[in-house]
Design a protein around this motif. Structure first.
Motif, PDB file in Angstrom:
ATOM      1  N   UNK A   1      56.871  42.965   9.974  1.00  0.00           N
ATOM      2  CA  UNK A   1      56.482  44.106  10.800  1.00  0.00           C
ATOM      3  C   UNK A   1      56.227  43.688  12.248  1.00  0.00           C
ATOM      4  N   UNK A   2      55.591  42.548  12.442  1.00  0.00           N
ATOM      5  CA  UNK A   2      55.277  42.087  13.798  1.00  0.00           C
ATOM      6  C   UNK A   2      56.531  41.613  14.526  1.00  0.00           C
ATOM      7  N   UNK A   3      57.424  40.932  13.814  1.00  0.00           N
ATOM      8  CA  UNK A   3      58.679  40.504  14.440  1.00  0.00           C
ATOM      9  C   UNK A   3      59.532  41.714  14.821  1.00  0.00           C
ATOM     10  N   UNK A   4      59.525  42.738  13.967  1.00  0.00           N
ATOM     11  CA  UNK A   4      60.254  43.956  14.290  1.00  0.00           C
ATOM     12  C   UNK A   4      59.691  44.623  15.546  1.00  0.00           C
ATOM     13  N   UNK A   5      58.405  44.396  15.812  1.00  0.00           N
ATOM     14  CA  UNK A   5      57.759  44.949  17.001  1.00  0.00           C
ATOM     15  C   UNK A   5      57.960  44.057  18.225  1.00  0.00           C
ATOM     16  N   UNK A   6      58.735  42.984  18.074  1.00  0.00           N
ATOM     17  CA  UNK A   6      59.049  42.120  19.200  1.00  0.00           C
ATOM     18  C   UNK A   6      58.057  41.012  19.477  1.00  0.00           C
ATOM     19  N   UNK A   7      57.162  40.760  18.539  1.00  0.00           N
ATOM     20  CA  UNK A   7      56.148  39.733  18.730  1.00  0.00           C
ATOM     21  C   UNK A   7      56.608  38.408  18.125  1.00  0.00           C
ATOM     22  N   UNK A   8      56.067  37.319  18.632  1.00  0.00           N
ATOM     23  CA  UNK A   8      56.368  35.984  18.116  1.00  0.00           C
ATOM     24  C   UNK A   8      55.326  35.607  17.077  1.00  0.00           C
ATOM     25  N   UNK A   9      55.775  35.213  15.896  1.00  0.00           N
ATOM     26  CA  UNK A   9      54.860  34.927  14.796  1.00  0.00           C
ATOM     27  C   UNK A   9      55.113  33.519  14.260  1.00  0.00           C
ATOM     28  N   UNK A  10      54.052  32.718  14.202  1.00  0.00           N
ATOM     29  CA  UNK A  10      54.116  31.386  13.593  1.00  0.00           C
ATOM     30  C   UNK A  10      53.398  31.428  12.255  1.00  0.00           C
TER      31      UNK A  10
ATOM     32  N   UNK B   1      51.908  35.489  18.969  1.00  0.00           N
ATOM     33  CA  UNK B   1      52.029  35.218  20.405  1.00  0.00           C
ATOM     34  C   UNK B   1      51.113  34.080  20.867  1.00  0.00           C
ATOM     35  N   UNK B   2      50.845  33.133  19.970  1.00  0.00           N
ATOM     36  CA  UNK B   2      50.030  31.978  20.312  1.00  0.00           C
ATOM     37  C   UNK B   2      48.586  32.291  20.617  1.00  0.00           C
ATOM     38  N   UNK B   3      48.140  33.512  20.307  1.00  0.00           N
ATOM     39  CA  UNK B   3      46.799  33.942  20.722  1.00  0.00           C
ATOM     40  C   UNK B   3      45.966  34.540  19.605  1.00  0.00           C
ATOM     41  N   UNK B   4      46.588  35.344  18.742  1.00  0.00           N
ATOM     42  CA  UNK B   4      45.841  36.123  17.755  1.00  0.00           C
ATOM     43  C   UNK B   4      46.155  35.653  16.337  1.00  0.00           C
ATOM     44  N   UNK B   5      45.118  35.341  15.584  1.00  0.00           N
ATOM     45  CA  UNK B   5      45.291  34.922  14.198  1.00  0.00           C
ATOM     46  C   UNK B   5      45.344  36.113  13.255  1.00  0.00           C
TER      47      UNK B   5
ATOM     48  N   UNK C   1      36.289  31.644   8.685  1.00  0.00           N
ATOM     49  CA  UNK C   1      36.117  32.697   9.698  1.00  0.00           C
ATOM     50  C   UNK C   1      35.275  32.189  10.859  1.00  0.00           C
ATOM     51  N   UNK C   2      34.178  31.491  10.548  1.00  0.00           N
ATOM     52  CA  UNK C   2      33.297  30.980  11.602  1.00  0.00           C
ATOM     53  C   UNK C   2      33.999  29.973  12.490  1.00  0.00           C
ATOM     54  N   UNK C   3      34.872  29.152  11.894  1.00  0.00           N
ATOM     55  CA  UNK C   3      35.607  28.169  12.698  1.00  0.00           C
ATOM     56  C   UNK C   3      36.511  28.859  13.713  1.00  0.00           C
ATOM     57  N   UNK C   4      37.147  29.959  13.319  1.00  0.00           N
ATOM     58  CA  UNK C   4      38.009  30.664  14.274  1.00  0.00           C
ATOM     59  C   UNK C   4      37.197  31.195  15.451  1.00  0.00           C
ATOM     60  N   UNK C   5      35.970  31.629  15.184  1.00  0.00           N
ATOM     61  CA  UNK C   5      35.112  32.117  16.272  1.00  0.00           C
ATOM     62  C   UNK C   5      34.733  30.971  17.201  1.00  0.00           C
ATOM     63  N   UNK C   6      34.307  29.856  16.614  1.00  0.00           N
ATOM     64  CA  UNK C   6      33.900  28.697  17.413  1.00  0.00           C
ATOM     65  C   UNK C   6      35.057  28.204  18.277  1.00  0.00           C
ATOM     66  N   UNK C   7      36.260  28.249  17.766  1.00  0.00           N
ATOM     67  CA  UNK C   7      37.431  27.747  18.491  1.00  0.00           C
ATOM     68  C   UNK C   7      38.064  28.796  19.400  1.00  0.00           C
ATOM     69  N   UNK C   8      37.423  29.958  19.485  1.00  0.00           N
ATOM     70  CA  UNK C   8      37.926  30.987  20.379  1.00  0.00           C
ATOM     71  C   UNK C   8      39.258  31.557  19.953  1.00  0.00           C
ATOM     72  N   UNK C   9      39.481  31.638  18.629  1.00  0.00           N
ATOM     73  CA  UNK C   9      40.740  32.150  18.104  1.00  0.00           C
ATOM     74  C   UNK C   9      40.466  33.461  17.365  1.00  0.00           C
TER      75      UNK C   9
ATOM     76  N   UNK D   1      46.727  46.207  20.253  1.00  0.00           N
ATOM     77  CA  UNK D   1      45.455  46.450  20.948  1.00  0.00           C
ATOM     78  C   UNK D   1      44.635  45.175  21.052  1.00  0.00           C
ATOM     79  N   UNK D   2      44.596  44.405  19.958  1.00  0.00           N
ATOM     80  CA  UNK D   2      43.847  43.148  19.972  1.00  0.00           C
ATOM     81  C   UNK D   2      44.439  42.175  20.966  1.00  0.00           C
ATOM     82  N   UNK D   3      45.763  42.075  20.997  1.00  0.00           N
ATOM     83  CA  UNK D   3      46.416  41.180  21.950  1.00  0.00           C
ATOM     84  C   UNK D   3      46.104  41.601  23.373  1.00  0.00           C
ATOM     85  N   UNK D   4      46.138  42.905  23.643  1.00  0.00           N
ATOM     86  CA  UNK D   4      45.828  43.398  24.984  1.00  0.00           C
ATOM     87  C   UNK D   4      44.412  43.065  25.392  1.00  0.00           C
TER      88      UNK D   4
END
Length: 269
Positions: free
Chosen positions: A178-187, A203-207, A229-237, A260-263
């Protein structure tokens, strides 16, 4: 010599004479099974166990077998949703009441089932089945690519190229598509120090972390989930949690939420 009932069990409860003979069952043993009612004749040259699945018996009566998405579900592949009508495969290709029929050589292989699914189902539903078959080692990617040489099936070859065997679940595959169809880069399966692997990184930003049916099946799993979950917060992800139901029933709402989250987080950075 093997018992006819054991062979029928291995073959899904219903089988024809040729399949039974290839498995080492003599005609004498077939006749003996009919005599003691341990097996039944459901059509000429087709036999079933008394407790065989009704669909398998129905298919056998019409010289067919479960195919496409119905066979994929039985094989434990990633099926997005069960079809309204069962899908069968038959060499004759004739209509069978209440079923979708795929003309095919029998017996079906896993490769046949995957190809039927890719040709028959919506793209996402075909992809999940194909990706799980490759992930489980039931189908080789090279063999799958070789089944779509025709120019008219170029779109299917493009879809096959999107298969990622490292995908961890049907939810990951659905979200990625779904995200690739929306033109986003997904790892996929991105390593995060101290956390382990993040299901998806957009997009290298949102988990994106996926919650399956068995999520939090134990207290230990619940604690591990909170630690990650806490580790993602600590690492700013920043990380979103998604479920199968959300992706199935509200796919565009999911994509909107990710945009919206990416924005939000792009602005913050």
């Amino acid at each position: 010599m093997r018992k006819v009932t054991d062979v029928l069990t291995d073959l899904g409860g219903v089988a024809g004479t040729s399949s039974l003979r290839q498995a080492g069952v003599s005609r004498r043993l077939i006749e003996a099974g009919l005599s003691d009612a341990s097996i039944h004749r459901v059509a000429r040259g087709v036999y079933a166990l008394p407790d065989a699945e009704p669909l398998a018996v129905h298919a056998g009566r019409h010289y067919a077998v479960p195919g496409c998405v119905t066979a994929a579900f039985a094989a434990g592949l990633w099926v997005v949703k069960r079809p309204d009508q069962p899908h069968l495969a038959a060499s004759h290709g004739r209509p069978i009441t209440g079923c979708v029929v795929h003309r095919s050589h029998l017996p079906l292989t896993h490769l046949d089932i995957v190809c039927q699914s890719l040709r028959c189902l919506p793209r996402l539903e075909g992809l999940t089945i194909a990706e799980s078959a490759v992930k489980q080692g039931l189908v080789q990617l090279s063999d799958l690519r070789g089944r779509f040489p025709a120019a008219r099936e170029k779109a299917l070859l493009v879809l096959v190229a999107r298969i990622r065997p490292q995908s961890g679940s049907i939810i990951e595959t659905m979200a990625r598509y779904l995200l690739e169809e929306a033109g986003l880069t997904v790892e996929l399966q991105v390593s995060v120090p101290g956390m382990g692997h993040l299901d998806l990184l957009v997009d290298g930003l949102l988990g994106i972390e996926t919650d399956g049916y068995a999520h939090h099946s134990s207290r230990q799993a619940y604690r591990e989930d909170r630690r990650r979950w806490n580790i993602t917060v600590v690492r700013g992800l920043p990380t979103l949690r998604v479920t199968f139901e959300m992706l199935l029933n509200e796919p565009m709402e999911f994509v909107k939420m990710v945009h919206l989250a990416l924005g939000t987080y792009r602005t913050a950075h």
